[in-house]
Scaffold this active site. Structure first.
Site, PDB file in Angstrom:
ATOM      1  N   TYR A  54       0.850  -1.205   0.000  1.00  0.00           N
ATOM      2  CA  TYR A  54       0.000   0.000   0.000  1.00  0.00           C
ATOM      3  C   TYR A  54       0.878   1.245   0.000  1.00  0.00           C
ATOM      4  O   TYR A  54       1.864   1.311   0.732  1.00  0.00           O
ATOM      5  CB  TYR A  54      -0.912   0.013   1.234  1.00  0.00           C
ATOM      6  N   GLU A  56      -0.541   4.876  -0.328  1.00  0.00           N
ATOM      7  CA  GLU A  56      -1.327   6.112  -0.484  1.00  0.00           C
ATOM      8  C   GLU A  56      -0.431   7.347  -0.412  1.00  0.00           C
ATOM      9  O   GLU A  56       0.437   7.437   0.468  1.00  0.00           O
ATOM     10  CB  GLU A  56      -2.390   6.232   0.612  1.00  0.00           C
ATOM     11  N   ASP A 200      -7.377  13.517 -24.758  1.00  0.00           N
ATOM     12  CA  ASP A 200      -7.446  12.110 -24.342  1.00  0.00           C
ATOM     13  C   ASP A 200      -6.903  11.288 -25.503  1.00  0.00           C
ATOM     14  O   ASP A 200      -7.593  11.026 -26.489  1.00  0.00           O
ATOM     15  CB  ASP A 200      -8.890  11.730 -24.022  1.00  0.00           C
ATOM     16  N   THR A 226      -4.785   6.052 -21.506  1.00  0.00           N
ATOM     17  CA  THR A 226      -4.668   4.716 -20.937  1.00  0.00           C
ATOM     18  C   THR A 226      -3.307   4.184 -21.372  1.00  0.00           C
ATOM     19  O   THR A 226      -2.672   4.726 -22.283  1.00  0.00           O
ATOM     20  CB  THR A 226      -5.790   3.780 -21.426  1.00  0.00           C
ATOM     21  N   LYS A 229      -3.380   0.357 -24.620  1.00  0.00           N
ATOM     22  CA  LYS A 229      -3.876   0.257 -26.009  1.00  0.00           C
ATOM     23  C   LYS A 229      -2.655   0.233 -26.946  1.00  0.00           C
ATOM     24  O   LYS A 229      -1.824  -0.660 -26.813  1.00  0.00           O
ATOM     25  CB  LYS A 229      -4.852   1.397 -26.292  1.00  0.00           C
ATOM     26  N   ARG A 235      -2.749  -2.624 -17.973  1.00  0.00           N
ATOM     27  CA  ARG A 235      -4.050  -1.968 -17.825  1.00  0.00           C
ATOM     28  C   ARG A 235      -3.907  -0.817 -16.830  1.00  0.00           C
ATOM     29  O   ARG A 235      -3.712  -1.065 -15.638  1.00  0.00           O
ATOM     30  CB  ARG A 235      -4.999  -3.035 -17.269  1.00  0.00           C
TER      31      ARG A 235
HETATM   32  N1  DSN Z   1     -13.206   0.563 -24.271  1.00  0.00           N
HETATM   33  C1  DSN Z   1     -12.282   1.451 -24.941  1.00  0.00           C
HETATM   34  C2  DSN Z   1     -12.281   1.229 -26.410  1.00  0.00           C
HETATM   35  O1  DSN Z   1     -12.440   0.096 -26.801  1.00  0.00           O
HETATM   36  O2  DSN Z   1     -12.124   2.152 -27.197  1.00  0.00           O
HETATM   37  C3  DSN Z   1     -12.506   2.876 -24.617  1.00  0.00           C
HETATM   38  O3  DSN Z   1     -12.494   3.049 -23.233  1.00  0.00           O
END
Ligand code: DSN
Length: 422
Positions: A54, A56, A200, A226, A229, A235
């Site tokens: 942990y 924080e 984003d 994120t 991707k 993740r």
């Molecule tokens: N679920 C994602 C996507 O597939 O584009 C977006 O958050």
């Protein structure tokens, strides 16, 4: 030796399900544009004992002791993010993209403030102000849309709307937009109406790092990505901002929204950022776009209608209802039976509802990570067309699935070793 031996002993049911998923990911052509294959190094960091701790707070300002290692790891991830994206501040703690966007809004907006993001059915995201999401309920969301003719962003129209509604923040960056985004134009629009510019880049971060899409972070006020991707990390998510927003953003994440950071994820983000600086990653990013363009050309040669007429990035959105007489959902299900994994998606101005839309969304990051190139794109495009034209012919779909598997057998997947299964 048994693969995943501890899991085999404790919970063979879960172990077998994980192996089944490995086989599925190895045997299929995975075209969901937000998915990828994380490297073995990223997987090792994600699966490490850092999950036990942990932490924080932030490096050197924690609430619990014993942070000698976790501080060093988070410092590393932050420094690498700042360098890679050319930003003054990075927060690597968001659990994923939605909480990252939520934290930014929480930091820089008051409830009821006006925000503008691309409408979800045009390729935006739930958290960019869509009505069923917290972002559309908490803030006064006035979405912008794509041009009905070109199906691309119309910066003049966005400026017009921004002049009219005077948003406090404008979001740019999308989940189903196949074209280059002109960040400078968004900066100009925001400056003219006095709005904050929030980027984003979740879908295209790997392309940005690889130099095949412009980088908004040096000119945006705030931004998120994120990490799993096209960036190909674990993740998770990161927030980037100008220094003036740093303190508010950090407070919005912790204690505003989250508790302890996921240190195993932070370590894996650091690894992914190191990988993203390599020449191999640049080649991968370039090939993602080459592959998407080759696939798009093949699909057009079969008479498929691509939204906006093509692609500049990793993503293709195509219409199936009008051009092939099959809904996007039925098309995606038929493709899945044939071993080609996609998702149904609305197209701009879709007359059909989101659960049964008129289109399908595909992308090339995962297949590029496997080493597939233009020759394979031609085969994949031919198979996609053949599935759409024979979507009720189970024998045909099974035959294509066999061909897909045969192709996949020639391309290894990062992070997956079929030798483990025997
Ligand atoms: N679920 C994602 C996507 O597939 O584009 C977006 O958050």
């Amino acid at each position: 030796m048994t693969y995943l031996p501890a899991l085999q002993k404790t919970d063979p049911e879960v172990r077998d399900l994980i192996v089944s998923e490995e086989k599925r990911e190895a045997d299929k052509i995975r075209l969901i544009p937000s998915e990828n294959y994380a490297s073995q190094a990223v997987m090792e960091a994600t699966g490490s004992i850092l999950t036990n701790k942990y932490s924080e707070g932030y490096p050197h300002k924690r609430y619990y002791e014993g942070q000698q290692v976790t501080d060093a790891i988070e410092d590393l991830a932050i420094d690498r993010a700042k360098e890679l994206f050319g930003v003054e501040h990075a927060n690597v703690q968001p659990y994923s993209g939605s909480p990252a966007n939520m934290a930014v809004y929480h930091a820089v907006l008051e409830h009821g403030d006006t925000i503008m993001g691309l409408a979800l059915p045009h390729g935006g995201h739930l958290t960019h102000g869509w009505k069923v999401n917290f972002s559309g309920k908490t803030y006064n969301s006035v979405p912008y849309e794509l041009d009905p003719e070109t199906e691309m962003l119309d910066y003049g129209k966005i400026l017009e709307k921004a002049r009219e509604v005077k948003p406090k923040l404008i979001v740019a960056g999308y989940t189903a937009y196949p074209r280059i985004i002109d960040w400078e134009k968004f900066r100009e629009i925001c400056d003219e109406v006095g709005a904050l510019f929030h980027a984003d880049t979740s879908h295209i971060t790997g392309l940005i790092v690889g130099g095949v899409h412009p980088n908004p972070f040096p000119i945006a006020d705030t931004g998120i990505t994120t990490t799993h991707k096209s960036l190909r990390g674990p993740r998770g998510a990161m927030i980037m901002s100008k220094a003036e927003h740093a303190q508010k953003i950090d407070k919005a994440i912790m204690p505003g929204l989250q508790g302890g950071p996921h240190n195993h994820t932070t370590a894996a983000i650091a690894v992914a950022l190191k990988e993203a600086k390599t020449p191999e990653f640049k080649t991968y990013a370039e090939q993602i776009v080459k592959n998407a363009k080759a696939l798009a050309e093949n699909m057009k040669s079969h008479g498929l209608r691509l939204v906006s007429g093509g692609t500049d990035n990793h993503l293709i959105l195509f219409e199936t209802q009008q051009s092939k007489g099959i809904s996007g959902r039925d098309a995606a299900k038929a493709l899945d039976k044939a071993g080609i994994v996609t998702n149904c998606n609305t197209v701009p101005f879709d007359p059909n509802p989101p659960f049964n839309p008129s289109g399908v969304r595909i992308g090339t990051p995962a297949i590029t990570s496997r080493g597939m190139k233009e020759d394979e794109m031609k085969k994949i495009g031919d198979w996609i067309n053949s599935v759409l034209e024979n979507h009720e012919d189970e024998t045909k779909l099974t035959g294509i699935a066999e061909d897909v598997k045969a192709l996949c057998d020639d391309f290894s997947c990062p992070g997956i070793n079929p030798g483990n299964w025997s």
